[in-house]
Write a protein that holds these residues in place. Structure first.
Motif, PDB file in Angstrom:
ATOM      1  N   ARG A  86      62.584  63.281  80.582  1.00 54.53           N
ATOM      2  CA  ARG A  86      63.284  62.020  80.770  1.00 54.53           C
ATOM      3  C   ARG A  86      62.787  61.057  79.709  1.00 54.53           C
ATOM      4  O   ARG A  86      61.810  61.335  79.004  1.00 54.53           O
ATOM      5  CB  ARG A  86      63.103  61.483  82.188  1.00 54.53           C
ATOM      6  CG  ARG A  86      61.678  61.211  82.640  1.00 54.53           C
ATOM      7  CD  ARG A  86      61.691  60.708  84.080  1.00 54.53           C
ATOM      8  NE  ARG A  86      60.414  60.119  84.467  1.00 54.53           N
ATOM      9  CZ  ARG A  86      60.294  59.089  85.301  1.00 54.53           C
ATOM     10  NH1 ARG A  86      61.368  58.520  85.810  1.00 54.53           N
ATOM     11  NH2 ARG A  86      59.107  58.618  85.627  1.00 54.53           N
ATOM     12  N   ASP A 104      55.107  51.506  82.101  1.00 52.76           N
ATOM     13  CA  ASP A 104      53.926  52.385  82.228  1.00 52.76           C
ATOM     14  C   ASP A 104      53.633  53.108  80.921  1.00 52.76           C
ATOM     15  O   ASP A 104      52.504  53.162  80.467  1.00 52.76           O
ATOM     16  CB  ASP A 104      54.151  53.537  83.231  1.00 52.76           C
ATOM     17  CG  ASP A 104      54.618  53.113  84.582  1.00 52.76           C
ATOM     18  OD1 ASP A 104      55.267  52.073  84.669  1.00 52.76           O
ATOM     19  OD2 ASP A 104      54.341  53.855  85.541  1.00 52.76           O
ATOM     20  N   HIS A 117      51.391  47.179  80.867  1.00 51.52           N
ATOM     21  CA  HIS A 117      50.923  46.433  82.045  1.00 51.52           C
ATOM     22  C   HIS A 117      49.865  45.395  81.681  1.00 51.52           C
ATOM     23  O   HIS A 117      49.032  45.611  80.833  1.00 51.52           O
ATOM     24  CB  HIS A 117      50.369  47.405  83.085  1.00 51.52           C
ATOM     25  CG  HIS A 117      51.482  48.045  83.865  1.00 51.52           C
ATOM     26  ND1 HIS A 117      51.307  48.613  85.092  1.00 51.52           N
ATOM     27  CD2 HIS A 117      52.785  48.181  83.580  1.00 51.52           C
ATOM     28  CE1 HIS A 117      52.465  49.085  85.537  1.00 51.52           C
ATOM     29  NE2 HIS A 117      53.375  48.841  84.627  1.00 51.52           N
ATOM     30  N   PRO A 136      59.081  66.777  83.894  1.00 48.57           N
ATOM     31  CA  PRO A 136      58.227  67.624  84.728  1.00 48.57           C
ATOM     32  C   PRO A 136      57.560  66.898  85.909  1.00 48.57           C
ATOM     33  O   PRO A 136      57.383  67.517  86.964  1.00 48.57           O
ATOM     34  CB  PRO A 136      57.161  68.137  83.732  1.00 48.57           C
ATOM     35  CG  PRO A 136      57.206  67.191  82.576  1.00 48.57           C
ATOM     36  CD  PRO A 136      58.597  66.669  82.502  1.00 48.57           C
ATOM     37  N   ILE A 137      57.208  65.643  85.772  1.00 50.27           N
ATOM     38  CA  ILE A 137      56.412  64.971  86.816  1.00 50.27           C
ATOM     39  C   ILE A 137      57.300  64.618  88.013  1.00 50.27           C
ATOM     40  O   ILE A 137      57.049  65.009  89.151  1.00 50.27           O
ATOM     41  CB  ILE A 137      55.735  63.703  86.254  1.00 50.27           C
ATOM     42  CG1 ILE A 137      54.922  64.027  85.004  1.00 50.27           C
ATOM     43  CG2 ILE A 137      54.899  63.028  87.336  1.00 50.27           C
ATOM     44  CD1 ILE A 137      53.710  64.880  85.239  1.00 50.27           C
ATOM     45  N   MET A 138      58.361  63.880  87.729  1.00 51.01           N
ATOM     46  CA  MET A 138      59.286  63.497  88.798  1.00 51.01           C
ATOM     47  C   MET A 138      59.887  64.744  89.448  1.00 51.01           C
ATOM     48  O   MET A 138      60.084  64.811  90.663  1.00 51.01           O
ATOM     49  CB  MET A 138      60.383  62.638  88.155  1.00 51.01           C
ATOM     50  CG  MET A 138      61.331  61.963  89.091  1.00 51.01           C
ATOM     51  SD  MET A 138      62.541  61.067  88.047  1.00 51.01           S
ATOM     52  CE  MET A 138      63.575  60.372  89.313  1.00 51.01           C
ATOM     53  N   ALA A 157      55.257  59.702  92.029  1.00 52.27           N
ATOM     54  CA  ALA A 157      54.465  60.289  90.953  1.00 52.27           C
ATOM     55  C   ALA A 157      55.104  59.931  89.626  1.00 52.27           C
ATOM     56  O   ALA A 157      56.323  59.946  89.501  1.00 52.27           O
ATOM     57  CB  ALA A 157      54.433  61.807  91.124  1.00 52.27           C
ATOM     58  N   ARG A 158      54.292  59.524  88.652  1.00 49.70           N
ATOM     59  CA  ARG A 158      54.863  59.235  87.329  1.00 49.70           C
ATOM     60  C   ARG A 158      53.917  59.671  86.228  1.00 49.70           C
ATOM     61  O   ARG A 158      52.799  60.087  86.507  1.00 49.70           O
ATOM     62  CB  ARG A 158      55.270  57.773  87.220  1.00 49.70           C
ATOM     63  CG  ARG A 158      54.181  56.772  87.395  1.00 49.70           C
ATOM     64  CD  ARG A 158      54.739  55.498  88.031  1.00 49.70           C
ATOM     65  NE  ARG A 158      54.345  55.437  89.413  1.00 49.70           N
ATOM     66  CZ  ARG A 158      53.775  54.346  89.966  1.00 49.70           C
ATOM     67  NH1 ARG A 158      53.598  53.251  89.290  1.00 49.70           N
ATOM     68  NH2 ARG A 158      53.406  54.363  91.218  1.00 49.70           N
ATOM     69  N   GLU A 159      54.389  59.566  84.994  1.00 50.91           N
ATOM     70  CA  GLU A 159      53.742  60.248  83.878  1.00 50.91           C
ATOM     71  C   GLU A 159      52.303  59.822  83.643  1.00 50.91           C
ATOM     72  O   GLU A 159      51.455  60.630  83.317  1.00 50.91           O
ATOM     73  CB  GLU A 159      54.552  60.038  82.588  1.00 50.91           C
ATOM     74  CG  GLU A 159      55.832  60.868  82.509  1.00 50.91           C
ATOM     75  CD  GLU A 159      56.933  60.405  83.449  1.00 50.91           C
ATOM     76  OE1 GLU A 159      56.847  59.285  83.977  1.00 50.91           O
ATOM     77  OE2 GLU A 159      57.882  61.176  83.668  1.00 50.91           O
ATOM     78  N   VAL A 160      52.056  58.523  83.732  1.00 52.42           N
ATOM     79  CA  VAL A 160      50.721  58.036  83.365  1.00 52.42           C
ATOM     80  C   VAL A 160      50.207  57.080  84.432  1.00 52.42           C
ATOM     81  O   VAL A 160      50.977  56.526  85.217  1.00 52.42           O
ATOM     82  CB  VAL A 160      50.748  57.246  82.026  1.00 52.42           C
ATOM     83  CG1 VAL A 160      51.097  58.154  80.873  1.00 52.42           C
ATOM     84  CG2 VAL A 160      51.681  56.057  82.097  1.00 52.42           C
ATOM     85  N   ALA A 204      49.329  53.612  84.643  1.00 54.02           N
ATOM     86  CA  ALA A 204      49.682  52.503  83.759  1.00 54.02           C
ATOM     87  C   ALA A 204      48.492  51.583  83.520  1.00 54.02           C
ATOM     88  O   ALA A 204      48.454  50.869  82.533  1.00 54.02           O
ATOM     89  CB  ALA A 204      50.845  51.718  84.357  1.00 54.02           C
ATOM     90  N   ARG A 237      47.420  60.134  80.881  1.00 53.95           N
ATOM     91  CA  ARG A 237      48.281  61.016  81.679  1.00 53.95           C
ATOM     92  C   ARG A 237      47.572  61.349  82.985  1.00 53.95           C
ATOM     93  O   ARG A 237      46.362  61.544  83.009  1.00 53.95           O
ATOM     94  CB  ARG A 237      48.567  62.315  80.923  1.00 53.95           C
ATOM     95  CG  ARG A 237      49.451  62.097  79.711  1.00 53.95           C
ATOM     96  CD  ARG A 237      50.044  63.407  79.224  1.00 53.95           C
ATOM     97  NE  ARG A 237      50.729  63.185  77.961  1.00 53.95           N
ATOM     98  CZ  ARG A 237      51.957  63.665  77.696  1.00 53.95           C
ATOM     99  NH1 ARG A 237      52.602  64.389  78.587  1.00 53.95           N
ATOM    100  NH2 ARG A 237      52.520  63.414  76.525  1.00 53.95           N
TER     101      ARG A 237
END
Lengths: 381, 395
Positions: free
Chosen positions: A23, A72, A77, B258-260, B287-290, B292, B297
């Motif tokens: 994505r 993110d 942030h 891949p994460i989502m 769940a998300r990539e990093v 923040a 990661r």
């Protein structure tokens, strides 16, 4: 010379018809990590990145305030983050303003667009038009471009053969660019027999649907050397917005581009673009725009675009050696793609397509139908 | 003096001076006469871009005189009677120089009757007096509602409107249980709202008005009755306003990456998984990539829950259109922040609570646990947040 702003590093994923496994957040993250790796820049509030500029589009992302989807993965942030909701090259103009004003000295600039997400990019650009008078007619950037193409090809005597030559050249050049979209090989005959989608635009005259993301690190003159040995300087930026309603415009006049170029040239001290600039990257969303924009930036005579093609103008002036927009970039991000190619050429990092002795390069971007908004950036090594 | 359409012959003559247009009198130098049966005679002198009007015994010396009855004269001036047909029909005659009299047509702006004020009491009488005539019987098949109106203040009152069997009945007072009753502290606010001078939402928000009972029934009033027309309005809108409706729709398809993708696929298996930040240890919902905050990661996966405690629940009273169906949801409903077992701090998962349990939910505070809940899984799971229908109390 007064203070300057430099591009210190660039990162990008390859232009692709579709990223089925990523994505756009994943695409951006790869660019983000590359910039961190190349420059070792930090997010320290004194010495690091305090401000981030992103470029994305609400409609293409199906999300109001589309930058909310990426904060993110661009490290945004707890600091400034603002979105350029216009053609991406304006993000560089904005980054220059942040730095030259003294408010920031390091700015991260990132952008993304997954054109493959939408059922039709034309439905997206249809929404750019007035909802009551123009949208119902079916206007979008392609049909607007075709109106301009009709007017311009007649004025400049551009033939179907010449347009085909432009497409073939773009794809040939794209093959030498490891970040360019991979397209089928075509010859002039194939282009000329591709379906007429909106007279005089044929299917192969139009840039293909593309996914892409990029990142750039911009710094002040004082800080640039901390991040790179070879900064590329942004020497002049000019932009111009033409009228919104098509009927108000003289489509083949190049009015907004000439205006934008004149302002950028004045800032950068360019007197004669043919002599003073060694490389040009033009945002040719469709084939006819290559000679039209070449006229606009002053490397082809007014109304002489057809002859300019026949005389080999594109190669003489090192125009779109990357493959150009025509080979495939997302519409929104053409300007950033042009600037990144200029950056690589000015640093001598353009590989097989490298031009020797490039000291000054021009990146041009267009947005809105028929190049309504134009911007020009002059970059120097 | 007799009134026609609420206006007298004197009203027309008394306003001539203020309606006089000097630019229409350029080059006119004449005396005109008016002989209005049942009202009197007037002489109008026009000279040098100015006018003088006087009552007269006779019309000697006039270049031309109009002869008419009072009703026709008032009617023509108000635009209620067509001047040409009145003239050809003989109801208006011009004695003397007809061509010269034609010039009087440009001398004056059109007569407009003065607006009379309507009081709040007048309006209420008119609004409720026209309720039955504004009823749209065809639109009320199967409808059985009782609307109450309880309007306070010195001009206020109470009314009940019954809709049943496609008939409408109005009664003064409220003597039975209504489906919904509109209560306004000041009747004037209600009148202003109906006239469009005040926005209904701002009145409700300010506590100056309330719908007691089913607000959805209150909102349907507009379906069953023609809009009230202000009798004081001129009939011509002040601006030429239209409402243009537009729906924006562009079909899109999003790949998850891949994460989502991993997170949503786990829901299909009735599992809630999350990725933990290798630096700060926080867990991500969704769940998300990093992470923040740490800009790294987050690739370590942990299964949590699926039971947990409610940290906070909010009551939602407004009927939000469900984004999946476009239908209005049942209200009120409860949106919850759940701390799933295995999570801590702000590692909050957001979802809905079973709607018949909203009054039994306690939020947690500090170390004190909130109501324990468990997910209710959808039988048909596709990799969506609604693979969990909602949470319910774990008992």
């Amino acid at each position: 010379m007064g203070k300057r702003a430099a591009i210190c590093a660039v990162a990008q994923v390859r232009n692709q018809p579709e990223y089925p496994h990523l994505r756009f957040q994943n695409m951006l993250l790869e660019c983000f990590e590359s910039i961190m790796e190349q420059t070792k820049v930090t997010f320290d509030m004194e010495k690091g990145i305090r401000n981030i500029i992103t470029c994305s589009d609400d409609v293409f992302d199906a999300r109001t305030i589309s930058n909310n989807g990426v904060t993110d993965v661009v490290g945004a942030h707890f600091r400034g983050e603002e979105k350029m909701a216009q053609e991406s090259i304006n993000g560089l103009g904005y980054a220059m303003a942040c730095i030259l004003s003294g408010h920031d000295d390091v700015v991260l600039f990132m952008g993304h667009c997954k054109e493959s997400q939408s059922e039709s990019r034309l439905m997206c650009t249809n929404l750019a038009y007035d909802p009551f008078y123009c949208r119902p007619l079916g206007m979008d950037f392609r049909s607007a471009d075709a109106l301009q193409a009709g007017e311009y090809t007649e004025k400049a005597g551009i033939t179907d053969e010449q347009l085909a030559k432009i497409v073939v050249r773009a794809r040939r050049n794209g093959k030498k660019n490891p970040y360019a979209r991979v397209n089928d090989d075509v010859d002039e005959k194939t282009v000329m027999s591709s379906p007429m989608v909106c007279d005089p635009l044929r299917a192969l005259h139009c840039y293909p649907v593309t996914d892409w993301a990029y990142a750039m690190l911009i710094a002040s003159e004082e800080r640039a050397k901390e991040f790179t040995k070879n900064p590329v300087w942004m020497a002049g930026f000019g932009s111009c917005m033409d009228e919104y309603f098509m009927g108000d415009r003289d489509l083949a006049s190049n009015f907004p581009l000439k205006n934008a170029a004149a302002r950028a040239y004045a800032k950068a001290g360019v007197k004669d673009p043919k002599k003073d600039i060694q490389l040009f990257e033009l945002s040719d969303h469709a084939a006819y725009q290559l000679p039209l924009w070449a006229e606009g930036v002053g490397i082809a005579g007014d109304g002489k675009g057809g002859a300019w093609i026949d005389e080999g103008g594109p190669d003489t002036f090192n125009v779109n050696l990357s493959g150009g927009h025509l080979n495939g970039n997302p519409l929104l991000l053409g300007g950033a793609a042009r600037a990144i190619e200029c950056f690589l050429q000015l640093r001598g990092e353009a590989g097989e397509r490298q031009v020797k002795g490039v000291k000054r390069a021009l990146a041009q971007a267009a947005y809105g139908g028929a190049g309504q908004h134009q911007a020009v950036l002059i970059m120097e090594s | 003096m007799a009134e026609y359409w609420g206006v007298t012959v004197d009203d027309i003559f008394d306003t001539m001076q203020e309606r006089f247009r000097p630019e229409g009198a350029a080059g006119v130098d004449a005396v005109f006469g008016y002989d209005i049966a049942g009202a009197g005679k007037w002489k109008l002198t026009v000279k040098d871009g100015a006018m003088k009007l006087e009552k007269a015994k006779d019309l000697a010396g006039c270049v031309a005189s109009m002869v008419s009855d009072s009703e026709t004269f008032v009617g023509v001036n108000m635009g209620k009677v067509d001047a040409t047909s009145a003239f050809t029909g003989g109801k208006i005659k011009v004695e003397g120089d007809l061509g010269a009299f034609g010039k009087t047509g440009k001398l004056f702006r059109k007569y407009a009757p003065p607006k009379k004020e309507m009081s709040v009491k007048d309006y209420l009488a008119d609004m409720f007096g026209t309720v039955v005539s504004r009823f749209k019987a065809d639109a009320t098949e199967g409808v059985d509602y009782i609307y109450g109106f309880d309007l306070g203040g010195k001009d206020g009152g109470k009314w009940t409107v019954f809709i049943k069997d496609q008939k409408c009945r109005l009664v003064t007072g409220i003597d039975c249980k209504t489906s919904v009753t509109l209560e306004f502290g000041e009747a004037k606010d209600y009148v202003d709202m109906i006239l469009g001078k005040i926005d209904a939402n701002s009145l409700l928000a300010a506590g100056r008005g309330a719908a007691i009972g089913d607000i959805n029934i209150a909102l349907k009033w507009g379906l069953y009755f023609e809009k009230y027309v202000d009798p004081m309005a001129t009939g011509e809108p002040e601006q030429e306003l239209l409402m243009l409706k537009k729906t924006i729709s562009v079909n899109q398809a999003f790949v998850t990456g891949p994460i989502m993708g991993k997170f949503l696929n786990a829901l299909k298996e009735k599992k809630i998984i999350t990725n933990r930040c290798p630096k700060c240890g926080r867990m991500h919902f969704p769940a998300r990539e990093v992470c923040a905050e740490c800009r790294v990661r987050a690739e370590e996966w942990v299964e949590v829950g699926p039971k947990g405690q409610v940290r906070y629940m909010e009551y939602v009273y407004y009927s939000f259109p469900d984004p999946l169906t476009g239908e209005s949801r049942e209200t009120p409903y409860g949106m919850i922040m759940v701390l799933l077992d295995g999570c801590k701090g702000n590692d909050i998962f957001m979802h809905l609570i079973r709607s018949d349990q909203i009054d039994r939910i306690q939020g947690g505070r500090n170390e004190k646990s909130g109501t324990r809940v468990r997910p209710v899984w959808n039988e048909h799971r596709v990799g969506s947040i609604f693979d969990i229908k909602y949470f319910e109390i774990d008992e």
